[in-house]
Each structure stands twice: as C-alpha cells, then as structure tokens.
Design an enzyme around this catalytic site. Structure first.
Site, mmCIF file in Angstrom:
data_model
loop_
_atom_site.group_PDB
_atom_site.id
_atom_site.type_symbol
_atom_site.label_atom_id
_atom_site.label_comp_id
_atom_site.label_asym_id
_atom_site.label_seq_id
_atom_site.Cartn_x
_atom_site.Cartn_y
_atom_site.Cartn_z
ATOM 1 N N CYS A 7 0.873 -1.185 0.000
ATOM 2 C CA CYS A 7 0.000 0.000 0.000
ATOM 3 C C CYS A 7 0.905 1.228 0.000
ATOM 4 O O CYS A 7 2.084 1.125 -0.340
ATOM 5 C CB CYS A 7 -0.965 -0.013 1.186
ATOM 6 S SG CYS A 7 -0.188 0.035 2.810
ATOM 7 N N ASN A 10 2.291 1.544 4.302
ATOM 8 C CA ASN A 10 2.578 0.290 5.019
ATOM 9 C C ASN A 10 2.316 0.419 6.531
ATOM 10 O O ASN A 10 3.039 -0.125 7.351
ATOM 11 C CB ASN A 10 4.021 -0.175 4.768
ATOM 12 C CG ASN A 10 4.308 -1.608 5.225
ATOM 13 O OD1 ASN A 10 5.430 -1.942 5.591
ATOM 14 N ND2 ASN A 10 3.312 -2.465 5.216
ATOM 15 N N CYS A 12 -1.421 0.892 7.361
ATOM 16 C CA CYS A 12 -2.859 0.604 7.507
ATOM 17 C C CYS A 12 -3.266 -0.647 6.728
ATOM 18 O O CYS A 12 -3.494 -1.701 7.315
ATOM 19 C CB CYS A 12 -3.702 1.786 7.035
ATOM 20 S SG CYS A 12 -3.446 3.312 7.963
ATOM 21 N N ARG A 13 -3.381 -0.532 5.392
ATOM 22 C CA ARG A 13 -3.951 -1.620 4.605
ATOM 23 C C ARG A 13 -3.046 -2.840 4.494
ATOM 24 O O ARG A 13 -3.478 -3.977 4.774
ATOM 25 C CB ARG A 13 -4.318 -1.119 3.196
ATOM 26 C CG ARG A 13 -5.473 -0.153 3.188
ATOM 27 C CD ARG A 13 -5.584 0.584 1.877
ATOM 28 N NE ARG A 13 -4.461 1.512 1.665
ATOM 29 C CZ ARG A 13 -4.297 2.253 0.585
ATOM 30 N NH1 ARG A 13 -5.150 2.166 -0.407
ATOM 31 N NH2 ARG A 13 -3.266 3.083 0.495
ATOM 32 N N SER A 14 -1.803 -2.649 4.062
ATOM 33 C CA SER A 14 -0.980 -3.847 3.831
ATOM 34 C C SER A 14 -0.568 -4.565 5.126
ATOM 35 O O SER A 14 -0.450 -5.792 5.116
ATOM 36 C CB SER A 14 0.236 -3.540 2.930
ATOM 37 O OG SER A 14 1.069 -2.556 3.466
ATOM 38 N N ASP A 120 -8.322 3.726 1.027
ATOM 39 C CA ASP A 120 -7.381 4.125 2.068
ATOM 40 C C ASP A 120 -8.156 4.560 3.317
ATOM 41 O O ASP A 120 -8.895 5.533 3.262
ATOM 42 C CB ASP A 120 -6.548 5.286 1.521
ATOM 43 C CG ASP A 120 -5.415 5.630 2.441
ATOM 44 O OD1 ASP A 120 -5.390 5.121 3.574
ATOM 45 O OD2 ASP A 120 -4.538 6.401 2.016
HETATM 46 P P1 4NP Z 1 -1.781 2.885 4.023
HETATM 47 O O1 4NP Z 1 -2.440 4.241 4.557
HETATM 48 O O2 4NP Z 1 -1.225 3.213 2.649
HETATM 49 O O3 4NP Z 1 -2.932 1.954 3.947
HETATM 50 O O4 4NP Z 1 -0.716 2.497 5.011
HETATM 51 C C1 4NP Z 1 -1.783 5.464 4.590
HETATM 52 C C2 4NP Z 1 -0.772 5.685 5.493
HETATM 53 C C3 4NP Z 1 -0.153 6.920 5.551
HETATM 54 C C4 4NP Z 1 -0.549 7.923 4.694
HETATM 55 C C5 4NP Z 1 -1.551 7.703 3.774
HETATM 56 C C6 4NP Z 1 -2.157 6.462 3.721
HETATM 57 N N1 4NP Z 1 0.060 9.177 4.773
HETATM 58 O O5 4NP Z 1 -0.354 10.091 4.039
HETATM 59 O O6 4NP Z 1 1.012 9.356 5.558
#
Ligand code: 4NP
Length: 148
Positions: A7, A10, A12-14, A120
C-alpha cells in the site's frame, strides 16, 4: 508461494493484509508487506489497524513499516497492490517483464473491476478500517482458491 502486499504507507492496509494472510495461509506461504513511501519506515502499524486486527484475534502490533525495494521484485512470486496509484508506482519500479508480471491489483481477483481498490482508511475511522478488513479477507479467500 511468496506474497508481498503493498500500500502507500505500510501502516494501515498492507499490514492488515499481512496479518490476515499469515493467519490463514498454508504453512508453505511466506507473506510480507511494504509501502511505496518511506515516510513511516520503522514505525508499527496505525493504532486503528492494530485494534481492528485485534478485534479479529490477529496481532499485527509488532510489524514494522518499510518501503518496497529492488530485491522484493526478485524474492516474491506475487506482489499485490491495494489501489491503482500504488499499482502504477510499483509497476514503474519493475525492471523487466518478468518482474512486471508479478504485480497486480489485489482485488481484481473478486472480478469487479470498479471496486477493485482497497480504499485508504487513513483519514477515516474504525468503521472504514473494519470495511477494509472485510475486503482484504474476501480478497485473500478468493486468491487462496485461485492458487491452491
Ligand atoms: P496505508 O495508509 O497506505 O494503507 O498504510 C496510509 C498511510 C499513511 C498515509 C496515507 C495512507 N500518509 O499520508 O502518511
């Protein structure tokens, strides 16, 4: 079978995907996750992701964010991306056709291209995290049927 879930951050989703897969995959599977950005490198998953996994009896609290690297394209058989932006970014890092062929959009396996993205949840709340968990769970069940 070596699977890398990717993702953006790294956190939240992954990490959720990694946790779900590790809890369900056969013993000969190796599962890991990574992000396309290094902003959260070395950090544990988002508290809401840890909590959501815990509600399902899965502990992801010790995972640590890392960015995807060149060796990942050699070491993994399949690299699944959470959304189209991540897909474009990961594909652009592949160095040859063999590596490109390993990369795909995770939810394509559900056969509904319109909903093929794992949204997201970073800016959302626990409800969004739970929805992401359910999507990841369904996606992995479908992938397992396809692979095994
Ligand atoms: P992820 O979510 O891609 O599912 O881990 C996010 C984590 C951090 C950010 C955006 C999405 N960020 O903008 O820092």
């Amino acid at each position: 079978m070596k699977i890398l879930m990717v993702c953006l951050g790294n956190i939240c989703r992954s990490p959720l995907a990694e946790g779900i897969m590790k809890s369900k995959a056969p013993g000969n599977f190796f599962i890991d996750s990574a992000g396309t950005i290094s902003m959260h490198e070395g950090k544990h998953p988002d508290k809401r992701a840890i909590q959501t996994a815990a509600l399902h009896g899965i502990d992801i609290s010790q995972q640590m964010s890392r960015p995807i690297n060149k060796a990942d394209f050699e070491n993994f058989d399949k690299i699944y991306c959470m959304d189209v932006d991540v897909l474009a970014d990961v594909v652009s890092k592949a160095r040859n056709e063999d590596q490109r062929k390993k990369v795909s959009l995770f939810l394509e396996v559900l056969g509904d291209y319109q909903n093929a993205e794992v949204p997201d949840p970073y800016w959302g709340n626990m409800k969004e995290f739970e929805e992401v968990f359910q999507l990841l769970d369904r996606g992995f069940e479908a992938i397992l049927k396809q692979i095994i």
